[in-house]
Design a protein around this motif. Structure first.
Motif, PDB file in Angstrom:
ATOM      1  N   PHE A   1       0.787  -1.231  -0.017  1.00 38.09           N
ATOM      2  CA  PHE A   1       0.043   0.108   0.069  1.00 38.09           C
ATOM      3  C   PHE A   1       0.801   1.193   0.053  1.00 38.09           C
ATOM      4  N   VAL A   2       2.004   1.161   0.633  1.00 38.28           N
ATOM      5  CA  VAL A   2       2.941   2.238   0.710  1.00 38.28           C
ATOM      6  C   VAL A   2       3.419   2.580  -0.510  1.00 38.28           C
ATOM      7  N   ILE A   3       3.781   1.515  -1.545  1.00 30.78           N
ATOM      8  CA  ILE A   3       4.258   1.689  -2.717  1.00 30.78           C
ATOM      9  C   ILE A   3       3.163   2.430  -3.792  1.00 30.78           C
TER      10      ILE A   3
ATOM     11  N   TYR B   1       2.689   6.094  -2.929  1.00 33.29           N
ATOM     12  CA  TYR B   1       4.046   6.697  -3.413  1.00 33.29           C
ATOM     13  C   TYR B   1       3.800   6.914  -4.998  1.00 33.29           C
ATOM     14  N   PHE B   2       3.426   6.120  -5.793  1.00 39.07           N
ATOM     15  CA  PHE B   2       3.099   6.345  -7.175  1.00 39.07           C
ATOM     16  C   PHE B   2       1.991   7.481  -7.468  1.00 39.07           C
ATOM     17  N   GLY B   3       0.903   7.278  -6.640  1.00 36.96           N
ATOM     18  CA  GLY B   3      -0.215   8.387  -6.793  1.00 36.96           C
ATOM     19  C   GLY B   3       0.449   9.759  -6.160  1.00 36.96           C
ATOM     20  N   PHE B   4       1.142   9.956  -5.019  1.00 36.84           N
ATOM     21  CA  PHE B   4       1.536  11.117  -4.704  1.00 36.84           C
ATOM     22  C   PHE B   4       2.789  11.684  -5.703  1.00 36.84           C
TER      23      PHE B   4
ATOM     24  N   ILE C   1      -9.036   4.428  -4.081  1.00 35.07           N
ATOM     25  CA  ILE C   1      -9.887   5.754  -4.541  1.00 35.07           C
ATOM     26  C   ILE C   1      -8.635   7.018  -4.317  1.00 35.07           C
ATOM     27  N   ILE C   2      -7.739   6.784  -3.151  1.00 40.01           N
ATOM     28  CA  ILE C   2      -6.761   7.764  -3.019  1.00 40.01           C
ATOM     29  C   ILE C   2      -5.651   7.816  -4.074  1.00 40.01           C
ATOM     30  N   TYR C   3      -5.103   6.718  -4.310  1.00 39.64           N
ATOM     31  CA  TYR C   3      -4.003   6.839  -5.377  1.00 39.64           C
ATOM     32  C   TYR C   3      -4.685   7.302  -6.790  1.00 39.64           C
ATOM     33  N   SER C   4      -5.996   6.949  -6.930  1.00 42.59           N
ATOM     34  CA  SER C   4      -6.712   7.312  -8.436  1.00 42.59           C
ATOM     35  C   SER C   4      -7.001   8.754  -8.409  1.00 42.59           C
ATOM     36  N   VAL C   5      -7.411   9.396  -7.122  1.00 41.47           N
ATOM     37  CA  VAL C   5      -7.681  10.686  -7.237  1.00 41.47           C
ATOM     38  C   VAL C   5      -6.752  11.615  -7.162  1.00 41.47           C
ATOM     39  N   VAL C   6      -5.443  11.167  -6.621  1.00 39.45           N
ATOM     40  CA  VAL C   6      -4.391  12.027  -6.232  1.00 39.45           C
ATOM     41  C   VAL C   6      -3.376  12.164  -7.495  1.00 39.45           C
ATOM     42  N   GLY C   7      -3.227  11.026  -8.219  1.00 38.78           N
ATOM     43  CA  GLY C   7      -2.184  10.772  -9.213  1.00 38.78           C
ATOM     44  C   GLY C   7      -2.783  10.618 -10.531  1.00 38.78           C
TER      45      GLY C   7
ATOM     46  N   PHE D   1      -4.249   9.508 -14.393  1.00 38.86           N
ATOM     47  CA  PHE D   1      -4.030   8.624 -15.463  1.00 38.86           C
ATOM     48  C   PHE D   1      -2.598   8.119 -15.306  1.00 38.86           C
ATOM     49  N   ARG D   2      -1.400   8.972 -15.106  1.00 34.07           N
ATOM     50  CA  ARG D   2      -0.210   8.736 -15.179  1.00 34.07           C
ATOM     51  C   ARG D   2       0.326   7.633 -14.093  1.00 34.07           C
ATOM     52  N   ALA D   3      -0.268   7.946 -12.913  1.00 30.19           N
ATOM     53  CA  ALA D   3       0.013   7.103 -11.633  1.00 30.19           C
ATOM     54  C   ALA D   3      -0.653   6.063 -11.916  1.00 30.19           C
ATOM     55  N   ILE D   4      -2.009   5.895 -12.346  1.00 32.75           N
ATOM     56  CA  ILE D   4      -2.562   4.691 -12.778  1.00 32.75           C
ATOM     57  C   ILE D   4      -1.836   3.493 -13.667  1.00 32.75           C
TER      58      ILE D   4
END
Length: 477
Positions: free
Chosen positions: A12-14, A17-20, A170-176, A178-181
């Motif tokens: 989850f931490v990784i 990280y990608f999201g932020f 939801i957190i990493y999708s909203v924050v990051g 398409f690129r993060a996804i």
């Protein structure tokens, strides 16, 4: 068990990280939804495969060979045929314009009403279909919590698992965006593939009979069968080779040619050639993935031979009960990876279609829309709790059937848009034809118990028939 939890927390931490890490690149709408078309096609290919490889694939594909044989590969071959058709026929049109949502192409050709109707149907089918995926991905986490000694009902444990999975996604999708996804998808693809390979190796190690004897036993039972040449084999024509190839091709044309979530990964590349590489290459890679998971199902049958097991839960139970710590945490992370890659993409694509096809970007930011659809998707994942006990088929076929009701008419819409012929009716009437075709497909499928491999051609033909009849009446008048 503590080490398993540590592995999951590290995973989850990784993801966070990608999201932020990529959040700073999402200042504009095109950045948030297409990453400025700067991502290399290989990463988009792996992201596409990870997106379509949901937890249904990871957990339910093995159930097909556990209870049957390898006939599902016929549909996978049809997938490759369908993607090739999309790459050569539909994709050039998508790259000829400057659209972000593929439904904008429909709007430019057929009008705003068909565009919005397509978007609405996409939204409903994604919320229902991916709600099932989110549900099934929570099962192994619930098993893990139960194994840890939590004295709660399976329903409560499932809710805890669903909530945890939803919040992280939801957190990493909203924050990051398409690129993060995409880059998280690539990471998750490697995780679940390595998890599948490890599970296969562990099964081989744990089998109490020699592999040669096991292979012979499977052959004797007919569990290596691939091609179904009998039209009414076992009373079901779903996997009759002709129907399976045609059905698989239509499913892939519909999903990879008209479904925004998957098409988004193809049009996010820089040119047509790269997009065609993504489509055809993903079809080949998916076949090898299916072979891996089907092999796992065969070995699970040998491992549990003589025991009564629920096919859709057998792989989950093997993972939780037989895999040692901390490898158990890695395999649960692999299940999460297969689920989260699909769910994050669903959230992003639903946000995209309502921003562009419905004009919501005038009032809401991409992140606000993503948050809304993330929460809505979580709510939809509760529906299977009320359906699973009464559904006769497996979860995988349940998910395919839901999408099959809408994909046929959707393909017909894009076919008519590509043909660039004037509609004989107004856009609103045509939208009515589209919805009527979907309802007719549902009625025919349920009433006559039509296999999911034939639902898409039926829906396709129904809409074309309605348009042709209206054209005939218009000319006559």
């Amino acid at each position: 068990m503590i080490w398993d939890l540590f592995v999951l927390i590290f995973y989850f931490v990784i993801v966070f990280y990608f999201g932020f890490h990529f959040a700073k690149n999402n200042q504009k709408e095109e950045d948030f939804y297409l990453a400025k078309k700067e991502i290399h096609w290989i990463f988009l290919l792996l992201s596409l495969v990870a997106t379509e490889t949901s937890s249904l694939t990871f957990l339910s594909i093995p159930s097909l060979t556990f209870k049957g044989d390898y006939r599902f590969l016929e549909i996978a071959f049809g997938y490759l045929i369908g993607r090739t058709v999309v790459a050569l026929y539909l994709l050039p049109s998508y790259f000829s314009g400057n659209t972000i949502s593929v439904y904008e192409y429909i709007g430019n050709r057929l009008g705003k009403s068909p565009q919005k109707t397509m978007s609405f149907v996409f939204t409903i089918s994604r919320l229902l279909g991916d709600g099932i995926r989110l549900y099934i991905s929570s099962l192994p986490i619930a098993f893990l919590l139960e194994k840890m000694g939590l004295k709660l009902s399976p329903e409560v444990l499932g809710m805890i698992a669903l909530t945890t999975l939803s919040i992280v996604t939801i957190i990493y999708s909203v924050v990051g965006g398409f690129r993060a996804i995409v880059f998280t998808d690539v990471l998750q693809w490697f995780i679940y593939i390595l998890g599948g390979i490890f599970a296969l190796g562990l099964l081989i190690y744990k089998l109490e009979i020699p592999m040669g004897e096991g292979i012979t036993n499977l052959q004797t039972l007919g569990k290596w069968n691939l091609f179904v040449l009998d039209y009414l084999a076992e009373g079901d024509n779903s996997y009759f080779i002709v129907f399976a190839l045609i059905g698989g091709a239509f499913i892939s044309i519909g999903s990879h040619g008209t479904d925004l979530m998957l098409v988004q990964r193809v049009i996010a590349t820089k040119n047509l050639i790269s997009g065609q590489k993504i489509l055809i290459g993903s079809g080949i890679l998916v076949i090898f993935q299916f072979i891996l998971f089907l092999l796992i199902g065969s070995l699970l049958y040998l491992f549990y031979q003589g025991q009564t097991m629920a096919p859709d839960k057998v792989f989950s139970q093997f993972i939780v009960n037989e895999v040692p710590s901390p490898i158990l945490g890695i395999l649960v992370a692999a299940i999460l990876a297969s689920a989260m890659s699909t769910l994050s993409s669903t959230i992003n694509s639903l946000s995209l279609t309502w921003a562009r096809d419905w004009g919501m970007d005038q009032w809401f930011s991409p992140k606000a829309l993503s948050l809304f659809f993330g929460i809505t998707l979580f709510v939809s994942s509760l529906i299977p709790y009320f359906l699973i006990q009464t559904w006769e088929k497996g979860l995988l076929e349940m998910g395919l059937t839901i999408f099959s009701y809408t994909l046929g008419p959707s393909i017909a819409v894009f076919y008519l848009a590509k043909a660039n012929k004037d509609l004989p009716v107004s856009g609103r009437v045509f939208s009515g034809f589209f919805l009527t075709s979907i309802l007719s497909t549902v009625a025919i499928g349920v009433g006559f118990k039509i296999s999911f491999t034939l639902l898409i051609p039926i829906g396709f033909g129904t809409l074309l028939f309605l348009v042709q009849i209206s054209r005939f009446i218009y000319k006559k008048n």
